[in-house]
Design a protein around this motif. Structure first.
Motif, PDB file in Angstrom:
ATOM      1  N   VAL A  37      -0.158  -4.606  -2.219  1.00 57.28           N
ATOM      2  CA  VAL A  37       0.495  -4.834  -1.210  1.00 57.28           C
ATOM      3  C   VAL A  37       0.139  -3.549   0.067  1.00 57.28           C
ATOM      4  CG1 VAL A  37       2.880  -3.870  -1.621  1.00 57.28           C
ATOM      5  CG2 VAL A  37       2.704  -5.594  -0.100  1.00 57.28           C
ATOM      6  N   ALA A  38       0.259  -3.999   1.183  1.00 54.73           N
ATOM      7  CA  ALA A  38       0.008  -3.009   2.107  1.00 54.73           C
ATOM      8  C   ALA A  38       1.084  -2.183   2.468  1.00 54.73           C
ATOM      9  CB  ALA A  38      -0.037  -3.611   3.645  1.00 54.73           C
ATOM     10  N   GLY A  39       0.701  -0.721   2.208  1.00 50.68           N
ATOM     11  CA  GLY A  39       1.658   0.382   2.183  1.00 50.68           C
ATOM     12  C   GLY A  39       1.123   1.613   2.437  1.00 50.68           C
ATOM     13  N   ASN A  40       1.212   2.521   1.514  1.00 54.57           N
ATOM     14  CA  ASN A  40       1.331   4.031   1.426  1.00 54.57           C
ATOM     15  C   ASN A  40      -0.287   4.375   2.378  1.00 54.57           C
ATOM     16  OD1 ASN A  40       3.282   5.314   0.474  1.00 54.57           O
ATOM     17  ND2 ASN A  40       2.400   4.540  -1.718  1.00 54.57           N
ATOM     18  N   VAL A  41      -1.234   3.940   1.775  1.00 51.54           N
ATOM     19  CA  VAL A  41      -2.648   4.364   2.176  1.00 51.54           C
ATOM     20  C   VAL A  41      -3.458   3.028   2.778  1.00 51.54           C
ATOM     21  CG1 VAL A  41      -2.504   6.496   1.157  1.00 51.54           C
ATOM     22  CG2 VAL A  41      -3.703   4.850   0.050  1.00 51.54           C
ATOM     23  N   GLY A  42      -4.678   3.184   3.087  1.00 52.30           N
ATOM     24  CA  GLY A  42      -5.342   2.009   3.540  1.00 52.30           C
ATOM     25  C   GLY A  42      -5.502   0.986   2.494  1.00 52.30           C
TER      26      GLY A  42
END
Ligand code: BDR
Ligand code: CA
Length: 321
Positions: A37-42
């Motif tokens: 899932v989209a989060g911490n880094v690219g």
């Protein structure tokens, strides 16, 4: 031994990597899939970080990796690269020929839960976008899942990305709100504060102990926590933080929990100042509880558990450098 079927939904960087190692190496874990899932880094960087983690565990190609939502439900993505760098301390390997599954993570989550109704626990250690999407797309997902273990929010305590909010809930507050209202049979919350800050911060002495182990896993650990450690120290946290691996450990070893209680958990979506704030009501406000919030764990027991895990002598599938 009864193994626990689980899926890990992750934004793979720093402690997400260690949580994946828990799912990959703990004999109690029956890790069915990893969903991104989209989060911490690219997003693409997170995928590489997951491959690196699978590789150091010697499990590359064994666990399906599904790619999920590349941005929050309605907001712009907010990176945590300022805290994590690339999330793996610059580690790399030969990624040639490695491809995630073609099916979208949201569909995979729905299908995995439907294939084993009442059996799968999802350990959610990133923004809750994929989980909310699965619940919206197919309401049977909510009934099919056995439980969620959610790393997110703070329990009437300070946030991290803002004074009010913890990162995972801040990034996609609408998703978090959706999940807490969806009617899942069981949600356990592993919050940032006070729990993680009190019971899952490894000081430099502990990190030196891990560095001395000198297995591929311990070397990997030392690299992936490096950048966040520097960031943490710059904001007054004296060590490496482990909320995600704690969430995985709480599922597999509930005996490490020393205090927990029912709360009514909701998430702020309307405000600018308190976006993503987790309102955790502890039972005196006439609200019905919708989650169990972990309040404290056996900190030494958790640290010893990770040290033992990192002492496992794996043969990496591909050499990390
Ligand atoms: C959470 O945010 C991320 O940076 C960590 O991986 C963890 O899931 C802590 O706020
Ligand atoms: Ca995470």
């Amino acid at each position: 031994m009864r193994r626990i079927p689980l899926v890990i939904d992750t934004d793979t960087a720093q402690d997400d990597c260690i949580a994946l190692l828990v799912g990959l190496l703990d004999p109690r874990a029956d890790l069915r899939a990893i969903t991104m899932v989209a989060g911490n880094v690219g997003f693409e960087r997170q995928v590489l970080n997951a491959h690196l983690t699978l590789s150091v565990a010697g499990r590359l190609g064994e666990i399906p990796l599904y790619l999920g939502c590349r941005r929050p439900l309605v907001r712009e993505w907010v990176s945590a690269e300022y805290a994590h760098g690339d999330g793996v301390g610059g580690l790399t390997m030969d990624f040639e020929g490695l491809a995630p599954e073609r099916e979208h993570a949201v569909d995979a989550l729905i299908a995995l839960a439907a294939a084993s109704p009442g059996e799968i626990t999802v350990v959610c250690i990133g923004p809750l976008t994929n989980i909310a999407m699965a619940a919206i797309k197919d309401p049977r997902f909510v009934a099919d899942v056995k439980a969620l273990v959610v790393m997110g929010g703070s329990n009437n305590a300070r946030g991290n990305i803002t004074a009010a909010a913890e990162y995972n809930f801040y990034v996609d507050p609408e998703a978090a709100e959706t999940v807490f209202h969806a009617g899942f049979a069981s949600i356990t919350v592993v919050p940032w504060a006070p729990l993680t800050l009190a019971d899952a911060v490894f000081p430099r002495e502990r990190l030196a102990q891990i560095a001395a182990i000198d297995t591929p896993l311990a070397r990997f650990y030392s690299r992936v926590v490096e950048t966040t450690l520097g960031f943490n120290e710059s904001v007054g946290i004296h060590g490496s933080t482990h909320p995600d691996s704690l969430a995985a450990a709480v599922l597999l070893h509930p005996e490490i929990v020393t205090a927990q209680a029912r709360y009514a958990v909701d998430v702020e979506t309307g405000s600018h100042l308190t976006r993503g704030y987790a309102a955790m009501s502890w039972g005196v406000h006439g609200l019905e509880g919708n989650a169990t919030v972990v309040e404290s764990v056996d900190a030494e027991g958790f640290a010893d558990y990770l040290v033992t895990l990192l002492s496992t002598d794996t043969v990496p599938s591909r050499a990390l450098r």
